[in-house]
Scaffold this motif. Structure first.
Motif, short mmCIF file in Angstrom:
data_model
loop_
_atom_site.label_atom_id
_atom_site.label_comp_id
_atom_site.label_asym_id
_atom_site.label_seq_id
_atom_site.Cartn_x
_atom_site.Cartn_y
_atom_site.Cartn_z
N GLY A 26 7.47 6.02 28.68
CA GLY A 26 7.38 5.04 27.61
C GLY A 26 5.94 4.66 27.32
N PHE A 27 5.12 4.56 28.37
CA PHE A 27 3.70 4.28 28.19
C PHE A 27 3.03 5.42 27.42
N CYS A 28 3.37 6.64 27.78
CA CYS A 28 2.77 7.80 27.11
C CYS A 28 3.12 7.79 25.62
N GLU A 29 4.37 7.46 25.31
CA GLU A 29 4.79 7.41 23.92
C GLU A 29 4.07 6.29 23.18
N PHE A 30 3.85 5.16 23.88
CA PHE A 30 3.18 4.01 23.26
C PHE A 30 1.73 4.33 22.89
N VAL A 31 1.02 5.05 23.78
CA VAL A 31 -0.39 5.38 23.52
C VAL A 31 -0.53 6.69 22.76
N GLY A 32 0.60 7.32 22.43
CA GLY A 32 0.54 8.55 21.65
C GLY A 32 0.01 9.74 22.42
N MET A 47 -6.09 23.07 48.54
CA MET A 47 -5.84 23.75 47.30
C MET A 47 -5.05 22.90 46.32
N SER A 48 -4.33 21.88 46.81
CA SER A 48 -3.53 21.06 45.91
C SER A 48 -4.35 19.96 45.23
N MET A 49 -5.54 19.69 45.72
CA MET A 49 -6.32 18.58 45.19
C MET A 49 -6.75 18.81 43.74
N LEU A 50 -7.18 20.02 43.42
CA LEU A 50 -7.65 20.31 42.08
C LEU A 50 -6.52 20.13 41.06
N THR A 51 -5.35 20.66 41.37
CA THR A 51 -4.21 20.54 40.48
C THR A 51 -3.79 19.09 40.31
N ALA A 52 -3.81 18.33 41.42
CA ALA A 52 -3.44 16.91 41.35
C ALA A 52 -4.42 16.12 40.48
N LEU A 53 -5.71 16.41 40.62
CA LEU A 53 -6.71 15.73 39.81
C LEU A 53 -6.56 16.06 38.33
N GLU A 54 -6.26 17.31 38.04
CA GLU A 54 -6.08 17.71 36.64
C GLU A 54 -4.93 16.94 36.00
N SER A 55 -3.83 16.80 36.71
CA SER A 55 -2.69 16.08 36.16
C SER A 55 -2.99 14.60 35.98
N VAL A 56 -3.76 14.01 36.90
CA VAL A 56 -4.10 12.59 36.79
C VAL A 56 -5.05 12.35 35.62
N LEU A 57 -6.04 13.22 35.44
CA LEU A 57 -7.00 13.04 34.35
C LEU A 57 -6.32 13.22 32.99
N LYS A 58 -5.35 14.13 32.90
CA LYS A 58 -4.63 14.29 31.64
C LYS A 58 -3.83 13.04 31.29
N MET A 59 -3.40 12.31 32.33
CA MET A 59 -2.54 11.15 32.13
C MET A 59 -3.27 9.84 32.45
N TYR A 60 -4.60 9.85 32.47
CA TYR A 60 -5.32 8.69 32.98
C TYR A 60 -5.07 7.41 32.16
N PRO A 62 -2.42 6.43 30.10
CA PRO A 62 -1.13 5.81 30.38
C PRO A 62 -0.97 5.37 31.83
N LEU A 63 -1.55 6.10 32.77
CA LEU A 63 -1.48 5.70 34.17
C LEU A 63 -2.20 4.36 34.38
N LYS A 64 -3.34 4.22 33.76
CA LYS A 64 -4.09 2.97 33.88
C LYS A 64 -3.28 1.80 33.34
N SER A 65 -2.68 1.98 32.18
CA SER A 65 -1.85 0.94 31.59
C SER A 65 -0.65 0.63 32.48
N PHE A 66 -0.07 1.68 33.03
CA PHE A 66 1.12 1.51 33.87
C PHE A 66 0.80 0.69 35.11
N PHE A 67 -0.25 1.04 35.83
CA PHE A 67 -0.57 0.36 37.08
C PHE A 67 -1.01 -1.08 36.84
N ILE A 68 -1.81 -1.29 35.82
CA ILE A 68 -2.31 -2.65 35.57
C ILE A 68 -1.16 -3.58 35.18
N SER A 69 -0.15 -3.05 34.46
CA SER A 69 0.97 -3.88 34.02
C SER A 69 2.04 -4.06 35.09
#
Length: 337
Positions: A26-32, A47-60, A62-69
């Protein structure tokens, strides 16, 4: 490090809590922004760290909005996402993590020998040193740093001071733990990545005899053998070998040519024998993984000789699919215990 210590455990909960995932969508849809799965990072798997960071940066965003709220968000996590520098440092780590991930992949190769591993580590050390000396800034970081400078949240001088410390610490770490491989740099001429110089082969012979007094090399005869090696390589073998051609295959081709043409190569073969030194424990770990797959709780009555025989078969008879769909064995990849 910030991600793994502060919020990684919380991020790992997304795949197992449907309600939380739906709220994040829902956050992703809200921020477009398009929703991407949040991948977890295993502390025992680099080896999993690079992939994990990529996914977090793509979603940073909405993730920021999600955690703060979030009402139950921890103080550490809330502070981290409110910090304007968090995304900058995550992007910086991501921009440099590729160097380490690529290095780990190369070091974990099945046919990697100690001399190759030493060359790989020296190469990554040179890359990090060059990035430090050139004040390297990843592409993704440049825009973020420019915005932070305009807002007065960080200066470029402060950023570069911190990154210099990062690169210096990484280089010092590699140098400290790589001292045991300093002597192997004298053997780089045996990697056959290019035409070896006669001086390189002679230096390798001297180093090997110093470290292994029981190894005897006739340097006068070696001189003639090097001539034969250079003539063989000049015949086009270096061009035929691809970059990923295993070192074992290169030397196997050389020795086979010498034997078929009755060319003396006793001293050269003794030099090449040092390539049997394993470059890492990755191949051994793979054998243990295969053993765990075979020797399970449901099949715990296997005897040790039976498991040994099965592992020898699985390790030595690697099979690949042929172009016609048939399974074909690859004898060049056999590894004998």
């Amino acid at each position: 490090m910030m991600l793994s210590t502060c919020s990684q455990r919380y991020l790992d909960m997304f795949p197992i809590f449907t309600v939380r995932v739906e709220r994040l969508k829902g956050f992703c849809e809200f921020v477009g922004q398009e929703y991407h799965n949040i991948l977890g990072h295993g502390n025992v798997c680099w080896m999993s760290m690079l992939t994990a960071l990529e996914s977090v940066l793509k979603m940073y965003v909405p993730l920021k909005s999600f955690f703060i709220s979030e009402d139950k968000c921890s103080v550490v996590q809330r502070t981290m996402f409110k910090d304007p520098l968090t995304e900058l440092w995550l992007a910086f780590v991501h921009g440099n993590l590729t160097v380490f991930s690529d290095t780990i992949k190369m070091l974990g190769g099945q046919d990697r020998c100690a001399v190759e591993s030493a060359a790989i580590l020296r190469n990554v050390e040179a890359k990090l040193t060059a990035r430090r000396n050139d004040n390297f800034i990843p592409v993704l970081v440049r825009g973020l740093l420019r915005e932070l400078e305009e807002n007065g949240a960080m200066s470029k001088e402060s950023f570069l001071k911190t990154t210099q410390s990062f690169f210096t610490m990484a280089v010092n770490y590699l140098q400290a733990w790589g001292k045991h491989s300093d002597d192997l740099k004298d053997l780089h001429g045996l990697l056959l990545k290019r035409q070896p110089l006669r001086e390189e082969i002679q230096k390798a012979a001297v180093t090997l005899q110093e470290k292994c007094p029981n190894v005897t090399i006739n340097e006068d005869a070696l001189c003639d053998e090097v001539t034969g090696l250079q003539e063989f390589l000049n015949g086009g073998s270096l061009e035929e070998w691809k970059t990923e051609t295993p070192l074992s295959h290169r030397w196997s081709t050389v020795v086979t040519h010498f034997k078929e043409n009755d060319i003396p190569h006793t001293n050269l073969a003794r030099l090449a024998s040092v390539m049997c030194l394993p470059g890492s424990n990755a191949p051994v770990e793979r054998v243990f993984s295969q053993m765990n797959d075979l020797w399970t709780a449901a099949r715990n009555r296997f005897t040790v000789p039976t498991i040994k025989a099965m592992l020898i078969v699985k390790t030595n008879f690697n099979q690949v699919h042929g172009e016609a769909g048939q399974r074909q064995s690859n004898p060049e990849e056999y590894t004998f215990f």
